[in-house]
Design an enzyme around this catalytic site. Structure first.
Site, PDB file in Angstrom:
ATOM      1  N   GLU A 326      36.474   2.358  39.121  1.00  0.00           N
ATOM      2  CA  GLU A 326      36.100   1.032  39.597  1.00  0.00           C
ATOM      3  C   GLU A 326      36.603   0.756  41.009  1.00  0.00           C
ATOM      4  O   GLU A 326      36.106  -0.139  41.693  1.00  0.00           O
ATOM      5  CB  GLU A 326      36.642  -0.032  38.644  1.00  0.00           C
ATOM      6  CG  GLU A 326      38.151  -0.088  38.553  1.00  0.00           C
ATOM      7  CD  GLU A 326      38.635  -0.606  37.211  1.00  0.00           C
ATOM      8  OE1 GLU A 326      39.315  -1.640  37.216  1.00  0.00           O
ATOM      9  OE2 GLU A 326      38.330   0.011  36.181  1.00  0.00           O
ATOM     10  N   HIS A 353      26.791   3.037  36.174  1.00  0.00           N
ATOM     11  CA  HIS A 353      27.404   1.706  36.144  1.00  0.00           C
ATOM     12  C   HIS A 353      26.353   0.636  36.447  1.00  0.00           C
ATOM     13  O   HIS A 353      25.171   0.834  36.213  1.00  0.00           O
ATOM     14  CB  HIS A 353      28.590   1.658  37.096  1.00  0.00           C
ATOM     15  CG  HIS A 353      29.856   2.175  36.481  1.00  0.00           C
ATOM     16  ND1 HIS A 353      31.019   1.448  36.439  1.00  0.00           N
ATOM     17  CD2 HIS A 353      30.132   3.352  35.862  1.00  0.00           C
ATOM     18  CE1 HIS A 353      31.964   2.137  35.813  1.00  0.00           C
ATOM     19  NE2 HIS A 353      31.450   3.302  35.466  1.00  0.00           N
TER      20      HIS A 353
END
Length: 440
Positions: A326, A353
């Protein structure tokens, strides 16, 4: 400050053309940024705590939860299933479980924690639960969750968005093998409800290495805080024994991944940024930002007040981000403005994602004059002078904050949809602008 994004439109008039541009002009500065920025609670912890509290035997108290699109979607879904979530005047949530029931519908938005954590819980509801989400939600990997639940005894209609869980109030549970190489959430989702399955659950990973392992550690920690018996001593195997969950009484830590762009702002401007209340110990993957920035030439120190990052210059880095994927958009933005090339490795899973983040970062940085090349599992970034231009977000909050970070040093960058940051940090634009141009 609330910003609203609308589709760009143009209207041909007889004498002129009127163009409306709703993109966000990223604030830029030639000065070193010096600020203290308080970020709200962790999305990852908030949504896990909500789900565990909904399955607990009694009322839970959660202080400092994140209020964002993802956490609102989770809370709304749990309420529709029978959980009572009351908000006190100080922002504390008190969560009282109720009998789980359908029929109802769950809006997943684009939240991986909702689309992968709630289906296991929905098997414990009496009645059907239909799941749907944003248009892009259908592109996110989901079959592993649905097929795993089928193997554990659930009946599910559909193999992707939209789908329906036919809850019967119980799930046999037991052992299941999964390939979680695309997302650790496949494992966390099964573990979070596993104590309520009749046989508990044993999840064995089969495949390439699981990304973002700290997020599974977070799940295990929350379950143990609720009294669950969890065995994770064997690599790639997690066991949750059947049993009741005790109510939670907890404070939510600041979201360290949301803090990353603010700390990076200190790094790229040669300034100093402090994030208060940085935990000494945490399972949040975002904690790695301090060591990554240090590897690029910044310095950090933590006091009772918080974590401070300072910098006088940045170099490139060769770093494996497999456990902290992330952070990749933030690190890629920093690397594009550093001295010397960078290699970001271990993040092939980012192609699944909110958007294909590797392709998006390559396209957007190169669109501003950069030199980014995709590799099999990451990015190779060679810094070049960047120029003004539009930065596309692809409905991805991490892409939006990366664009803001580049705009800090490149005047004239316009982020096409800054409101997508509402997914995890609704006040991002206001916090960012205040950091760059503090009130006097």
């Amino acid at each position: 400050m609330t910003l609203h994004a609308h589709r760009n439109t143009s209207h041909n008039q007889p004498t002129e053309q009127i163009l409306t541009d709703t993109s966000w002009p990223a604030p830029s500065t030639e000065s070193a940024v010096r600020a203290t920025v308080s970020v709200p609670g962790s999305k990852s912890i908030t949504n896990r705590a909500l789900l565990v509290a909904a399955l607990a035997d009694g009322r839970s108290t959660v202080r400092g939860p994140l209020r964002s699109r993802d956490s609102t979607l989770m809370a709304t879904a749990l309420r529709s299933l029978g959980t009572t979530i009351d908000e006190a005047s100080d922002g504390t949530w008190r969560i009282t479980p109720g009998p789980l029931r359908g029929p109802t519908g769950v809006d997943c938005g684009l939240a991986g924690t909702v689309m992968r954590f709630l289906p296991p819980l929905a098997t414990l509801a009496e009645g059907p639960v239909r799941f749907d989400g944003d248009a892009q939600a259908g592109l996110r990997p989901l079959a592993t969750t649905l097929n795993s639940l089928r193997l554990l005894g659930a009946r599910i209609t559909g193999n992707g968005m939209p789908f329906q869980v036919h809850g019967t109030g119980r799930l046999l549970g037991g052992a299941v093998a999964v390939d979680a190489s695309k997302s650790s959430q496949f494992i966390s989702g099964l573990l979070l409800s596993g104590a309520r399955f009749e046989q508990g659950v044993v999840v064995r990973h089969r495949g390439a290495a699981v990304p973002s392992l700290p997020h599974i550690d977070m799940t295990v920690g929350l379950l143990r805080a609720a009294g669950a018996e969890v065995d994770d001593a064997t690599p790639d195997t997690w066991r949750v024994a059947p049993g009741t969950l005790a109510p939670l009484d907890m404070d939510i830590e600041p979201d360290l991944s949301n803090a990353a762009p603010f700390l990076a702002a200190a790094a790229v401007t040669g300034g100093s940024v402090t994030v208060p209340d940085w935990p000494e110990r945490t399972t949040q993957a975002g904690d790695a930002i301090r060591e990554i920035l240090a590897a690029m030439g910044a310095t950090w120190h933590r006091t009772a007040h918080g974590l401070t990052v300072t910098s006088t210059g940045l170099t490139g880095v060769d770093v494996d981000l497999h456990d902290v994927g992330e952070l990749t958009p933030t690190i890629a933005a920093v690397a594009a403005m550093a001295e010397g090339p960078s290699t970001l490795r271990g993040v092939a899973h980012l192609r699944g994602h909110e958007t294909d983040r590797l392709a998006a970062l390559e396209r957007e940085i190169n669109g501003l004059g950069g030199a980014v090349t995709q590799t099999d599992d990451g990015l190779f970034i060679t810094p070049r002078p960047l120029h003004p231009g539009r930065w596309h977000c692809y409905a991805d909050h991490r892409m939006a904050t990366a664009g803001a970070l580049i705009g800090l040093r490149v005047p004239g960058v316009r982020v096409d949809d800054i409101t997508t940051t509402a997914k995890t940090l609704p006040d991002f634009a206001q916090l960012w602008t205040s950091m760059v141009k503090p009130s006097r």
